[in-house]
Design an enzyme around this catalytic site. Structure first.
Site, short mmCIF file in Angstrom:
data_model
loop_
_atom_site.label_atom_id
_atom_site.label_comp_id
_atom_site.label_asym_id
_atom_site.label_seq_id
_atom_site.Cartn_x
_atom_site.Cartn_y
_atom_site.Cartn_z
N GLU A 1 0.82 -1.21 0.00
CA GLU A 1 0.00 0.00 0.00
C GLU A 1 0.86 1.26 0.00
O GLU A 1 0.38 2.34 0.38
CB GLU A 1 -0.95 0.02 1.20
CG GLU A 1 -2.06 -1.01 1.16
CD GLU A 1 -3.15 -0.72 0.13
OE1 GLU A 1 -2.95 0.15 -0.75
OE2 GLU A 1 -4.19 -1.40 0.20
N HIS B 1 -2.35 2.84 8.17
CA HIS B 1 -3.45 2.14 7.49
C HIS B 1 -3.71 0.84 8.23
O HIS B 1 -2.79 0.06 8.48
CB HIS B 1 -3.10 1.86 6.03
CG HIS B 1 -4.02 0.86 5.39
ND1 HIS B 1 -5.40 1.05 5.36
CD2 HIS B 1 -3.81 -0.33 4.80
CE1 HIS B 1 -5.96 0.00 4.77
NE2 HIS B 1 -5.02 -0.85 4.43
N HIS C 1 -7.13 -2.21 9.46
CA HIS C 1 -8.45 -2.76 9.17
C HIS C 1 -9.23 -2.86 10.49
O HIS C 1 -9.57 -3.97 10.93
CB HIS C 1 -8.32 -4.13 8.52
CG HIS C 1 -7.56 -4.13 7.23
ND1 HIS C 1 -7.03 -5.27 6.67
CD2 HIS C 1 -7.23 -3.12 6.38
CE1 HIS C 1 -6.42 -4.97 5.52
NE2 HIS C 1 -6.52 -3.67 5.35
N HIS D 1 -12.85 -2.25 2.80
CA HIS D 1 -11.41 -2.45 2.98
C HIS D 1 -10.95 -2.10 4.39
O HIS D 1 -10.58 -2.99 5.15
CB HIS D 1 -10.69 -1.61 1.92
CG HIS D 1 -9.20 -1.73 1.98
ND1 HIS D 1 -8.37 -1.14 1.08
CD2 HIS D 1 -8.38 -2.34 2.86
CE1 HIS D 1 -7.12 -1.40 1.37
NE2 HIS D 1 -7.10 -2.14 2.45
#
Ligand SMILES: [Zn+2]
Length: 214
Positions: free
Chosen positions: A76, A95, A97, A158
């Site tokens: 990413e 980043h 989840h 996502h």
């Protein structure tokens, strides 16, 4: 300027904490810190985040060129680069989840911005970015126009991304995003959440503009 060794250790601590808090699993997520105007340090591709060591971090230029490190950079990386290029004040990007916040993103919902003072103070508006395949430039293309004026985004189907001048605050924002999502979910299970009034929101916005985060 941020020193490379200090940044590498801070990223390791951040990843460990994200995993312990259940905001990532396995090799999920990625973290980066800006080392200077044109380079950053980022987590390596495909490694268990809970077991990372400082030596495994990858240094890349702002145009994505590999500068040092024996691993390849996170898949990413493009997402991180877009944020650093678009937001000169961004010093770190996280980043992850986070399960409940990502649940909102799966349901096609952004996080309500008018329910919790902490959300207003730490995150502001957290819009939902339309879905694009993770780790592709298509995701960056959708994220890029939404960077200005925000510090956190939900990514449809996502996860989430947060950024800040330093890693500590970027991490706090990710944890707060998930915590707020859990609270909103609980409120919806109990009844109908009562939004803050325009006056209450204005008072918080004033605080946001005049003080650093506690
Ligand atoms: Zn992801």
């Amino acid at each position: 300027m941020t020193d490379r060794t200090g940044a590498a250790h801070a990223i390791v601590r951040c990843c460990r904490r994200l995993w312990e808090a259940g905001l990532i699993a396995g090799a999920d997520g990625n973290v980066s810190v800006r080392l200077g105007p044109d380079r950053l340090l980022v987590t390596p591709r495909g490694r268990l985040k809970a077991d990372l060591t400082p030596e495994e971090m990858v240094e890349v230029s702002l145009d994505g060129a590999h500068l040092s490190g024996s691993h390849r950079a996170s898949t990413e990386l493009d997402l991180h680069l877009r944020i650093y290029r678009r937001s000169p004040e961004a010093g770190a990007v996280v980043h992850a989840h986070p399960p409940t916040a990502t649940g909102f993103a799966l349901a096609g919902q952004s996080l309500p911005p008018d329910l919790l003072p902490e959300t207003v103070l730490l995150l502001g508006q957290v819009p939902l970015v339309r879905y694009a395949t993770p780790s592709t430039p298509a995701l960056g293309d959708l994220v890029e126009p939404m960077i200005a004026g925000h510090v956190a985004l939900l990514l449809a189907n996502h996860g989430a991304v947060t950024w800040a001048p330093d890693l500590a605050l970027a991490q706090i924002r990710m944890e707060s995003l998930e915590h707020a999502a859990r609270i909103v979910l609980a409120a919806r299970a109990v009844g109908t959440p009562v939004p803050l009034t325009p006056e209450q929101l204005a008072s918080l916005e004033h605080r946001r503009g005049s003080s650093t985060h506690g």
